[in-house]
Design a protein around this motif. Structure first.
Motif, PDB file in Angstrom:
ATOM      1  N   TRP A  35       2.860  32.548  26.874  1.00  0.00           N
ATOM      2  CA  TRP A  35       2.974  33.408  25.688  1.00  0.00           C
ATOM      3  C   TRP A  35       2.597  34.831  26.082  1.00  0.00           C
ATOM      4  N   TYR A  36       3.416  35.770  25.660  1.00  0.00           N
ATOM      5  CA  TYR A  36       3.161  37.181  25.848  1.00  0.00           C
ATOM      6  C   TYR A  36       3.050  37.812  24.457  1.00  0.00           C
ATOM      7  N   ARG A  44       4.076  45.027  26.865  1.00  0.00           N
ATOM      8  CA  ARG A  44       3.967  43.583  26.710  1.00  0.00           C
ATOM      9  C   ARG A  44       2.961  43.058  27.726  1.00  0.00           C
ATOM     10  N   TYR A  93       5.773  36.490  22.113  1.00  0.00           N
ATOM     11  CA  TYR A  93       6.987  35.962  22.737  1.00  0.00           C
ATOM     12  C   TYR A  93       6.620  34.770  23.621  1.00  0.00           C
ATOM     13  N   CYS A  94       7.390  33.702  23.501  1.00  0.00           N
ATOM     14  CA  CYS A  94       7.219  32.608  24.445  1.00  0.00           C
ATOM     15  C   CYS A  94       8.139  32.848  25.641  1.00  0.00           C
ATOM     16  N   ASN A  95       7.716  32.347  26.754  1.00  0.00           N
ATOM     17  CA  ASN A  95       8.451  32.506  28.001  1.00  0.00           C
ATOM     18  C   ASN A  95       8.404  31.206  28.769  1.00  0.00           C
ATOM     19  N   ASP A 107      13.757  33.114  34.149  1.00  0.00           N
ATOM     20  CA  ASP A 107      12.949  33.384  32.973  1.00  0.00           C
ATOM     21  C   ASP A 107      13.796  33.365  31.709  1.00  0.00           C
ATOM     22  N   TRP A 109      13.321  33.775  27.323  1.00  0.00           N
ATOM     23  CA  TRP A 109      12.403  34.304  26.318  1.00  0.00           C
ATOM     24  C   TRP A 109      12.791  33.849  24.926  1.00  0.00           C
TER      25      TRP A 109
END
Length: 119
Positions: A35-36, A44, A93-95, A107, A109
């Motif tokens: 999570w960002y 970010r 944001y999930c990653n 990656d 997002w």
């Protein structure tokens, strides 16, 4: 592959929220999930990440308050956020690092979910 995040909202300081993110599509395997967050006017930043075997890495500001968990069978990751503070306000944001039918991890997002903590 798509990541769908949910669970953001408005909460008072000291409250809790739970974010979830589910990946769908032609997924072969998922390496790191994380999570960002990005606050207005700021870059970010990584909040927390978790490897396939459960090893976690939290930013100092959320240690003891946030808990990440993942379900490898369901390709999902959750973020339990407790004792929220106004400074946690941001878009989250999930990653995920995902391998599809092609070799190598890429990656992906989620779309971002707003978390607002009022004082």
């Amino acid at each position: 592959v798509q990541l769908q995040a949910s669970g953001g909202g408005l909460v008072q300081a000291g409250g809790s929220l739970r974010l979830s993110c589910a990946a769908s599509g032609p997924i072969f395997s998922i390496n790191i999930m994380g999570w960002y967050r990005q606050a207005p006017g700021k870059q970010r930043e990584l909040v927390v990440s978790v490897t396939r075997d459960g090893s976690t890495n939290y930013v100092d500001s959320v240690k003891g308050r946030f808990t990440i968990s993942r379900d490898n069978a369901k390709n999902t990751v959750h973020l339990q956020m407790d004792s929220l503070k106004p400074e946690d306000t941001a878009v989250y944001y999930c990653n995920m690092q995902i391998r599809t039918v092609l070799p190598g991890y890429r990656d992906f997002w989620g779309q971002g979910t707003q978390v607002t903590v009022s004082s």
